[in-house]
Design an enzyme around this catalytic site. Structure first.
Site, PDB file in Angstrom:
ATOM      1  N   GLY A  78       9.871 -10.329  13.208  1.00  0.00           N
ATOM      2  CA  GLY A  78      10.439  -9.021  12.867  1.00  0.00           C
ATOM      3  C   GLY A  78       9.608  -7.870  13.420  1.00  0.00           C
ATOM      4  N   ALA A  79       8.296  -7.952  13.289  1.00  0.00           N
ATOM      5  CA  ALA A  79       7.433  -6.867  13.773  1.00  0.00           C
ATOM      6  C   ALA A  79       7.517  -6.766  15.292  1.00  0.00           C
ATOM      7  CB  ALA A  79       5.992  -7.115  13.329  1.00  0.00           C
ATOM      8  N   GLY A  86       3.986 -12.877  19.885  1.00  0.00           N
ATOM      9  CA  GLY A  86       4.812 -13.018  18.686  1.00  0.00           C
ATOM     10  C   GLY A  86       6.227 -12.562  18.959  1.00  0.00           C
ATOM     11  N   ALA A  87       7.171 -13.088  18.166  1.00  0.00           N
ATOM     12  CA  ALA A  87       8.587 -12.736  18.390  1.00  0.00           C
ATOM     13  C   ALA A  87       9.331 -12.610  17.059  1.00  0.00           C
ATOM     14  CB  ALA A  87       9.249 -13.780  19.279  1.00  0.00           C
ATOM     15  N   LEU A 134      -1.375  -5.369  15.268  1.00  0.00           N
ATOM     16  CA  LEU A 134      -0.650  -4.801  14.127  1.00  0.00           C
ATOM     17  C   LEU A 134      -1.279  -5.208  12.803  1.00  0.00           C
ATOM     18  CD1 LEU A 134       3.161  -5.052  14.969  1.00  0.00           C
ATOM     19  CD2 LEU A 134       1.440  -3.486  15.824  1.00  0.00           C
ATOM     20  N   LEU A 194       0.825  -1.215   0.000  1.00  0.00           N
ATOM     21  CA  LEU A 194       0.000   0.000   0.000  1.00  0.00           C
ATOM     22  C   LEU A 194       0.853   1.257   0.000  1.00  0.00           C
ATOM     23  CD1 LEU A 194      -2.536  -1.308   2.597  1.00  0.00           C
ATOM     24  CD2 LEU A 194      -3.082  -0.616   0.263  1.00  0.00           C
ATOM     25  N   ARG A 217      12.503 -18.440  20.078  1.00  0.00           N
ATOM     26  CA  ARG A 217      12.633 -17.172  19.360  1.00  0.00           C
ATOM     27  C   ARG A 217      12.365 -15.993  20.301  1.00  0.00           C
ATOM     28  NH1 ARG A 217       9.376 -16.083  13.759  1.00  0.00           N
ATOM     29  NH2 ARG A 217      10.885 -14.663  12.817  1.00  0.00           N
ATOM     30  N   LYS A 223      14.674  -6.771   5.147  1.00  0.00           N
ATOM     31  CA  LYS A 223      14.949  -5.793   6.210  1.00  0.00           C
ATOM     32  C   LYS A 223      16.256  -6.052   6.967  1.00  0.00           C
ATOM     33  CE  LYS A 223      10.232  -4.329   7.279  1.00  0.00           C
ATOM     34  NZ  LYS A 223       9.267  -4.072   8.339  1.00  0.00           N
ATOM     35  N   THR A 241       6.974 -20.359  19.079  1.00  0.00           N
ATOM     36  CA  THR A 241       8.327 -20.921  19.194  1.00  0.00           C
ATOM     37  C   THR A 241       9.022 -20.163  20.313  1.00  0.00           C
ATOM     38  OG1 THR A 241       8.240 -21.150  16.797  1.00  0.00           O
ATOM     39  CG2 THR A 241      10.388 -21.521  17.842  1.00  0.00           C
ATOM     40  N   ASP A 275       9.685   1.719  11.861  1.00  0.00           N
ATOM     41  CA  ASP A 275       8.598   0.882  12.392  1.00  0.00           C
ATOM     42  C   ASP A 275       8.382   1.135  13.886  1.00  0.00           C
ATOM     43  OD1 ASP A 275       7.967  -0.424  10.011  1.00  0.00           O
ATOM     44  OD2 ASP A 275       9.440  -2.005  10.347  1.00  0.00           O
TER      45      ASP A 275
HETATM   46  P1  ATR Z   1       6.777 -10.368  10.865  1.00  0.00           P
HETATM   47  O1  ATR Z   1       7.932  -9.706  10.189  1.00  0.00           O
HETATM   48  O2  ATR Z   1       5.441  -9.937  10.327  1.00  0.00           O
HETATM   49  O3  ATR Z   1       6.850 -10.273  12.351  1.00  0.00           O
HETATM   50  P2  ATR Z   1       7.718 -13.081  11.050  1.00  0.00           P
HETATM   51  O4  ATR Z   1       9.077 -12.599  11.410  1.00  0.00           O
HETATM   52  O5  ATR Z   1       7.575 -14.217  10.099  1.00  0.00           O
HETATM   53  O6  ATR Z   1       6.842 -11.916  10.440  1.00  0.00           O
HETATM   54  O7  ATR Z   1       6.948 -13.451  12.427  1.00  0.00           O
HETATM   55  C1  ATR Z   1       5.661 -13.973  12.446  1.00  0.00           C
HETATM   56  C2  ATR Z   1       5.202 -14.153  13.899  1.00  0.00           C
HETATM   57  O8  ATR Z   1       3.875 -14.698  13.887  1.00  0.00           O
HETATM   58  C3  ATR Z   1       6.048 -15.115  14.688  1.00  0.00           C
HETATM   59  O9  ATR Z   1       6.030 -14.764  16.054  1.00  0.00           O
HETATM   60  C4  ATR Z   1       5.296 -16.431  14.471  1.00  0.00           C
HETATM   61  O10 ATR Z   1       5.556 -17.412  15.454  1.00  0.00           O
HETATM   62  P3  ATR Z   1       6.842 -18.399  15.282  1.00  0.00           P
HETATM   63  O11 ATR Z   1       8.037 -17.609  15.722  1.00  0.00           O
HETATM   64  O12 ATR Z   1       6.535 -19.532  16.182  1.00  0.00           O
HETATM   65  O13 ATR Z   1       6.885 -18.791  13.831  1.00  0.00           O
HETATM   66  C5  ATR Z   1       3.880 -15.947  14.578  1.00  0.00           C
HETATM   67  N1  ATR Z   1       2.928 -16.855  13.933  1.00  0.00           N
HETATM   68  C6  ATR Z   1       2.695 -17.003  12.612  1.00  0.00           C
HETATM   69  N2  ATR Z   1       1.735 -17.935  12.406  1.00  0.00           N
HETATM   70  C7  ATR Z   1       1.340 -18.373  13.633  1.00  0.00           C
HETATM   71  C8  ATR Z   1       0.391 -19.333  14.092  1.00  0.00           C
HETATM   72  N3  ATR Z   1      -0.379 -20.024  13.242  1.00  0.00           N
HETATM   73  N4  ATR Z   1       0.257 -19.513  15.425  1.00  0.00           N
HETATM   74  C9  ATR Z   1       1.027 -18.843  16.304  1.00  0.00           C
HETATM   75  N5  ATR Z   1       1.948 -17.915  15.930  1.00  0.00           N
HETATM   76  C10 ATR Z   1       2.105 -17.687  14.616  1.00  0.00           C
END
Ligand code: ATR
Length: 292
Positions: free
Chosen positions: A134-135, A131-132, A228, A21, A160, A71, A157, A107
């Site tokens: 990039g964002a 979540g852990a 997000l 976008l 991470r 990135k 995970t 960001d």
């Molecule tokens: P971004 O840059 O958008 O943060 P990313 O680095 O791929 O993308 O991170 C995606 C995040 O969403 C991670 O925390 C991922 O968990 P894992 O580290 O275990 O992969 C989480 N995520 C994606 N799909 C998921 C799911 N179905 N259930 C739980 N967590 C999920």
């Protein structure tokens, strides 16, 4: 918008970038300010990332945004990296000045601005980040920099999340960090010990709009609930929060303000935030799938 011999060029480096976008938002902003600038898509396959900086230099680009998957990889090609981008470990904005590549990360500031605009300050707050990836890194560093008291990171995970805590706790020694597996048990136990909860996972993003990082039946903490994800704007997670009467912050603010900050780095002019917002919302209303 007219392209002339004097048009200044910026763009978005990523792969793929067709759903981005940012071209729409930035070109609307340039037009609104009468700037002879243009923002174009720059799809770059991962194995060609080393060719990016010579190309930007050769074609006299003013800069670029950087998105997935470049990135981190782009960092080694920068002549200088802003301290915030270095802390986070990712560059999402490049400015080309006198042929030198300067790397920034907007960001984190974009996220913080989106919180502040709703009246929530992270200073002294207990924060839960889901979540852990990039964002999450940008969010966690921005909360730490803004003076959060404690930050917990829950991730599918858990290693991470532990890695992220390791990284950040060496920089912000006064903040209490912890990490857990993202599971119904840990979410249940999290009840009422947080002031802010942020979803940085992709759960709930189109087309999986019925997914949420928070299991149904587990009450959310009495906190500001932030997502997000912005496709859709009202994610299932935000709907869960609203049904509990909790204040929510959607993902459009971070997208708008990271763009606004990049715009200001390139042009030196205050970004027309209202134009960025209006452009973004009018496109998102069409209900199609987009990315940053
Ligand atoms: P971004 O840059 O958008 O943060 P990313 O680095 O791929 O993308 O991170 C995606 C995040 O969403 C991670 O925390 C991922 O968990 P894992 O580290 O275990 O992969 C989480 N995520 C994606 N799909 C998921 C799911 N179905 N259930 C739980 N967590 C999920």
């Amino acid at each position: 918008m007219k392209i002339t011999g004097e048009t200044k060029i910026v763009g978005i480096l990523g792969y793929p970038v067709a759903h981005s976008l940012s071209p729409l938002m930035h070109n609307a902003a340039f037009a609104a300010l009468g700037l002879n600038w243009a923002y174009i898509p720059l799809p770059v396959e991962p194995e060609r990332v080393e060719k990016v900086t010579p190309a930007l230099r050769t074609f006299n680009f003013m800069g670029a945004n950087v998105t997935v998957p470049h990135k981190q990889a782009i960092m080694r090609y920068m002549d200088e990296i802003d301290p915030v981008a270095r802390e986070i470990g990712a560059v999402n904005t490049i400015a080309v000045r006198d042929g030198r590549m300067l790397g920034f990360n907007t960001d984190a500031d974009g996220f913080l601005q989106s919180l502040l605009e709703t009246g929530f300050s992270p200073r002294g707050a207990r924060c839960l980040v889901l979540g852990a990836g990039g964002a999450a890194r940008a969010v966690v560093f921005s909360l730490a920099k803004a003076g959060a008291r404690a930050i917990s990171i829950f991730n599918r995970t858990v290693e991470r999340a532990a890695f992220l805590v390791d990284d950040i706790s060496s920089v912000y020694a006064d903040i209490r960090f912890s990490c857990e597996l993202l599971s119904p048990q840990t979410l249940d136990a999290a009840n009422n010990s947080f002031d802010l909860v942020v979803n940085t996972t992709s759960l709930g993003m189109f087309p999986q709009v019925d997914a949420s990082p928070w299991d149904d039946g587990i009450p959310l903490p009495e906190a500001v609930i932030c997502d997000l994800v912005y496709t859709p704007i009202q994610t299932k997670f935000l709907q869960q929060a609203a049904s509990q009467g909790l204040p929510t912050v959607d993902g459009t603010g971070m997208l708008i303000y990271q763009g606004a900050k990049a715009f200001e780095i390139w042009t030196g002019e205050p970004a027309p935030v209202a134009v960025l917002r209006q452009t973004l919302l009018s496109v998102l209303k069409t209900g199609k799938q987009f990315s940053d």
